[in-house]
Design a protein around this motif. Structure first.
Motif, PDB file in Angstrom:
ATOM      1  N   THR A 317       0.831  -1.206   0.000  1.00 41.41           N
ATOM      2  CA  THR A 317       0.000   0.000   0.000  1.00 41.41           C
ATOM      3  C   THR A 317       0.860   1.248   0.000  1.00 41.41           C
ATOM      4  O   THR A 317       2.067   1.196   0.243  1.00 41.41           O
ATOM      5  N   SER A 318       0.217   2.371  -0.254  1.00 43.50           N
ATOM      6  CA  SER A 318       0.916   3.650  -0.181  1.00 43.50           C
ATOM      7  C   SER A 318       1.395   3.937   1.235  1.00 43.50           C
ATOM      8  O   SER A 318       2.443   4.560   1.443  1.00 43.50           O
ATOM      9  N   ALA A 319       0.641   3.467   2.235  1.00 44.03           N
ATOM     10  CA  ALA A 319       1.070   3.660   3.619  1.00 44.03           C
ATOM     11  C   ALA A 319       2.373   2.925   3.895  1.00 44.03           C
ATOM     12  O   ALA A 319       3.255   3.432   4.613  1.00 44.03           O
ATOM     13  N   ALA A 320       2.535   1.744   3.325  1.00 45.03           N
ATOM     14  CA  ALA A 320       3.776   0.981   3.498  1.00 45.03           C
ATOM     15  C   ALA A 320       4.956   1.724   2.891  1.00 45.03           C
ATOM     16  O   ALA A 320       6.044   1.763   3.466  1.00 45.03           O
ATOM     17  N   ILE A 321       4.746   2.322   1.714  1.00 44.02           N
ATOM     18  CA  ILE A 321       5.814   3.104   1.089  1.00 44.02           C
ATOM     19  C   ILE A 321       6.175   4.287   1.971  1.00 44.02           C
ATOM     20  O   ILE A 321       7.357   4.605   2.172  1.00 44.02           O
ATOM     21  N   GLY A 322       5.180   4.956   2.526  1.00 38.81           N
ATOM     22  CA  GLY A 322       5.446   6.093   3.396  1.00 38.81           C
ATOM     23  C   GLY A 322       6.245   5.699   4.624  1.00 38.81           C
ATOM     24  O   GLY A 322       7.180   6.413   5.023  1.00 38.81           O
ATOM     25  N   ARG A 323       5.912   4.568   5.222  1.00 41.05           N
ATOM     26  CA  ARG A 323       6.666   4.107   6.397  1.00 41.05           C
ATOM     27  C   ARG A 323       8.101   3.769   6.019  1.00 41.05           C
ATOM     28  O   ARG A 323       9.039   4.054   6.777  1.00 41.05           O
ATOM     29  N   PHE A 324       8.270   3.151   4.854  1.00 41.21           N
ATOM     30  CA  PHE A 324       9.625   2.831   4.387  1.00 41.21           C
ATOM     31  C   PHE A 324      10.466   4.093   4.231  1.00 41.21           C
ATOM     32  O   PHE A 324      11.609   4.154   4.714  1.00 41.21           O
ATOM     33  N   VAL A 325       9.935   5.090   3.548  1.00 44.56           N
ATOM     34  CA  VAL A 325      10.685   6.328   3.315  1.00 44.56           C
ATOM     35  C   VAL A 325      11.078   6.966   4.644  1.00 44.56           C
ATOM     36  O   VAL A 325      12.220   7.413   4.822  1.00 44.56           O
ATOM     37  N   GLU A 326      10.178   6.985   5.582  1.00 46.83           N
ATOM     38  CA  GLU A 326      10.468   7.588   6.889  1.00 46.83           C
ATOM     39  C   GLU A 326      11.525   6.795   7.643  1.00 46.83           C
ATOM     40  O   GLU A 326      12.454   7.364   8.223  1.00 46.83           O
ATOM     41  N   GLU A 327      11.403   5.477   7.627  1.00 43.10           N
ATOM     42  CA  GLU A 327      12.341   4.649   8.374  1.00 43.10           C
ATOM     43  C   GLU A 327      13.745   4.689   7.784  1.00 43.10           C
ATOM     44  O   GLU A 327      14.736   4.603   8.511  1.00 43.10           O
ATOM     45  N   ARG A 328      13.853   4.831   6.472  1.00 45.54           N
ATOM     46  CA  ARG A 328      15.172   4.795   5.831  1.00 45.54           C
ATOM     47  C   ARG A 328      15.839   6.159   5.724  1.00 45.54           C
ATOM     48  O   ARG A 328      17.014   6.253   5.346  1.00 45.54           O
ATOM     49  N   ALA A 329      15.152   7.210   6.074  1.00 49.78           N
ATOM     50  CA  ALA A 329      15.666   8.563   5.826  1.00 49.78           C
ATOM     51  C   ALA A 329      17.011   8.816   6.506  1.00 49.78           C
ATOM     52  O   ALA A 329      17.949   9.330   5.879  1.00 49.78           O
ATOM     53  N   GLN A 330      17.138   8.472   7.771  1.00 48.52           N
ATOM     54  CA  GLN A 330      18.352   8.824   8.503  1.00 48.52           C
ATOM     55  C   GLN A 330      19.559   8.008   8.049  1.00 48.52           C
ATOM     56  O   GLN A 330      20.659   8.540   7.902  1.00 48.52           O
ATOM     57  N   ASP A 331      19.372   6.718   7.830  1.00 45.37           N
ATOM     58  CA  ASP A 331      20.490   5.889   7.361  1.00 45.37           C
ATOM     59  C   ASP A 331      20.960   6.363   5.990  1.00 45.37           C
ATOM     60  O   ASP A 331      22.161   6.480   5.726  1.00 45.37           O
ATOM     61  N   ARG A 332      20.010   6.634   5.100  1.00 44.79           N
ATOM     62  CA  ARG A 332      20.379   7.130   3.775  1.00 44.79           C
ATOM     63  C   ARG A 332      21.133   8.460   3.882  1.00 44.79           C
ATOM     64  O   ARG A 332      22.180   8.647   3.262  1.00 44.79           O
ATOM     65  N   LYS A 333      20.597   9.381   4.659  1.00 43.18           N
ATOM     66  CA  LYS A 333      21.211  10.706   4.787  1.00 43.18           C
ATOM     67  C   LYS A 333      22.626  10.600   5.335  1.00 43.18           C
ATOM     68  O   LYS A 333      23.556  11.230   4.806  1.00 43.18           O
TER      69      LYS A 333
END
Length: 382
Positions: A317-333
Motif C-alpha cells: 500500500t501507499s502507507a507501506a511506502i510512506g513508512r519505508f521512506v520515513e524509516e530509511r531517511a536517517q540511514d540514507r542521509k
C-alpha cells in the motif's frame, strides 16, 4: 508479440542483488512468490557471469544469512588500513576491536546474483527476463507496467531497483560530479597481507585494494579513482607501466605489484533522491548512487531491500511506502553524507591535507570514534 495482463502485489524492476534480495525478503516474510514479479533486461546467465568484485559489510552478510544464501565463496576482511598518500597519519580498523567474525567480505557480483536467484526460484517468484519496462503508469490502486514483449503487468506497488552507473543516469535532486573515474582491475603483489583491505587517499581520489583469494593465491580487487583525463592514459598503459604507476600511487606496503588483469573504467558521481509516490518507490542505486569510497553503495541498497520488504509484507500500500521512506531517511542521509565527505575531503586544497592526515592519526587513537565509524560502515545508522 504476446498481449497479456498479469497481476501482482509487487513488481520489481531490476534483478541485481538489491532487486533479488527484495524479492527474497518478501517471500521470506510470507508474500506468495507468484504475487512477486521480478523484471530484468539481462538473462540470468549474463548476470551470473559478471566477474566484478563487491564488498559486503558484516551487516549485509547477516542479511544474506537471514535469506539462507550465506556463506558464499568470499574472502574475509579482518582489517582495514586507511591512510593519506604523502602525509603522516593512518588508522587501522580490526575485527577484534568490534567483536565480529569479519569487518566484511569480498566476493563476486555473479556469485551473489546466483545465490539470490536460486532462493527466488525456490520461493516461486515470477521472473520475467530478458524483458524491459517500456512505460510505467500509476493508477489510484497501483501501477501498470508495459513490457517490450507486449505483456502488461498490474501491480499494487512498483519498485525501481535498477539504477545503472552515474554516467548513464538522469540528474536527481542531489547530484555531484566528482570529476573522478574509477579504474577497476585485479592485481597481485609479492608481499600480500592476508585479510587486510586498504583505503589509500591520493590527490586525485581514493585507491582501494580489497583482498581476494584467486587461482594464483592472494590477489586484490583494485578500485583506483583518478582524474578522467588520466584514466584514459592509465587504461592505455601496458601491464608493467601500469603496475609501476600503481606502485608509485600506493606505496610499498604490499611489496611490488606483479600482475594485473584487463582494466575497465567508469565515471563517479553522487546522484541521490528518495523517489517515492503513492504506488512507486526506488531503492538501491535507483535511489542513491554513491562514490565507491568505503564500499557503501550495495550495502545501503540491501538495507533498503530488507526494510521495504518488512513494510510491504504488511500490505502493498501507499502507507507501506510512506513508512519505508520515513524509516530509511536517517540511514540514507548519514551514509550519503559520509561517502560524499570522504570522496571530497581528501582531494581538497593542499593546506588542509596535513590536518586530514592528523585526523586519521587521531581516529586511530580515539577508540570510541573509530568504533562509531566502523559500526556505521558495517551496519549503517541503527
Amino acid at each position: 508479440m504476446t498481449e497479456q495482463t498479469l497481476d501482482f502485489d509487487v513488481a520489481i524492476c531490476g534483478a541485481g542483488p538489491v532487486g533479488l534480495a527484495l524479492a527474497a525478503f518478501l517471500a521470506r516474510r510470507g508474500v506468495p512468490g507468484e504475487r512477486i514479479a521480478l523484471i530484468d533486461g539481462k538473462s540470468l546467465g549474463q548476470a551470473i557471469s559478471d566477474p566484478r568484485s563487491i564488498a559486503l559489510s558484516w551487516g549485509s552478510v547477516q542479511l544474506l544469512d537471514e535469506l539462507k544464501v550465506w556463506p558464499l565463496p568470499a574472502t574475509a576482511i579482518h582489517q582495514i588500513h586507511v591512510s593519506r598518500r604523502g602525509q603522516l597519519g593512518r588508522s587501522l580498523m580490526d575485527r577484534r576491536d568490534h567483536d565480529v567474525e569479519a569487518l566484511g567480505y569480498v566476493t563476486r557480483y555473479g556469485a551473489v546474483v546466483d545465490a539470490l536467484a536460486r532462493r527466488c526460484e525456490a520461493a516461486g517468484v515470477a521472473v520475467l527476463r530478458p524483458a524491459r519496462v517500456q512505460s510505467l503508469d500509476e493508477t489510484p490502486t497501483g501501477a501498470l507496467l508495459a513490457l517490450d514483449d507486449g505483456r502488461t503487468l498490474r501491480a499494487q506497488v512498483a519498485v525501481q531497483a535498477e539504477g545503472g552507473i552515474f554516467g548513464q543516469q538522469d540528474g536527481r535532486a542531489r547530484s555531484r560530479d566528482y570529476e573522478q573515474t574509477a579504474v577497476i582491475a585485479r592485481v597481485t603483489s609479492d608481499a600480500p597481507i592476508a585479510h587486510r583491505a586498504f583505503e589509500r587517499f591520493t590527490d586525485e581520489g581514493p585507491l582501494a585494494l580489497l583482498p581476494e583469494d584467486g587461482p594464483d593465491g592472494h590477489q586484490y580487487a583494485l578500485v583506483w579513482c583518478v582524474r578522467p583525463e588520466r584514466a584514459g592514459k592509465i587504461l592505455d598503459l601496458d601491464a608493467p607501466q601500469f603496475l609501476h604507476q600503481l606502485g608509485d600511487a600506493f606505496g610499498t606496503r604490499l611489496g611490488t605489484f606483479t600482475k594485473v588483469s584487463p582494466r575497465v573504467a567508469f565515471p563517479l558521481g553522487l546522484n541521490a533522491e528518495a523517489r517515492a509516490t503513492a504506488r512507486t518507490v526506488a531503492i538501491g542505486n535507483a535511489a542513491q548512487t554513491l562514490h565507491p569510497v568505503a564500499g557503501q553503495g550495495l550495502n545501503l541498497g540491501l538495507r533498503d531491500a530488507a526494510v521495504l520488504a518488512r513494510q510491504l509484507a504488511r500490505g502493498a500500500t501507499s502507507a507501506a511506502i510512506g513508512r519505508f521512506v520515513e524509516e530509511r531517511a536517517q540511514d540514507r542521509k548519514l551514509t550519503i553524507g559520509l561517502t560524499d565527505t570522504m570522496a571530497r575531503a581528501f582531494t581538497a586544497s593542499k593546506p588542509l591535507q596535513p590536518l586530514l592526515g592528523l585526523s586519521l592519526a587521531a581516529l586511530d587513537l580515539a577508540r570510541p570514534a573509530r568504533t562509531l565509524l566502523a559500526d556505521l560502515m558495517m551496519f549503517g545508522r541503527r
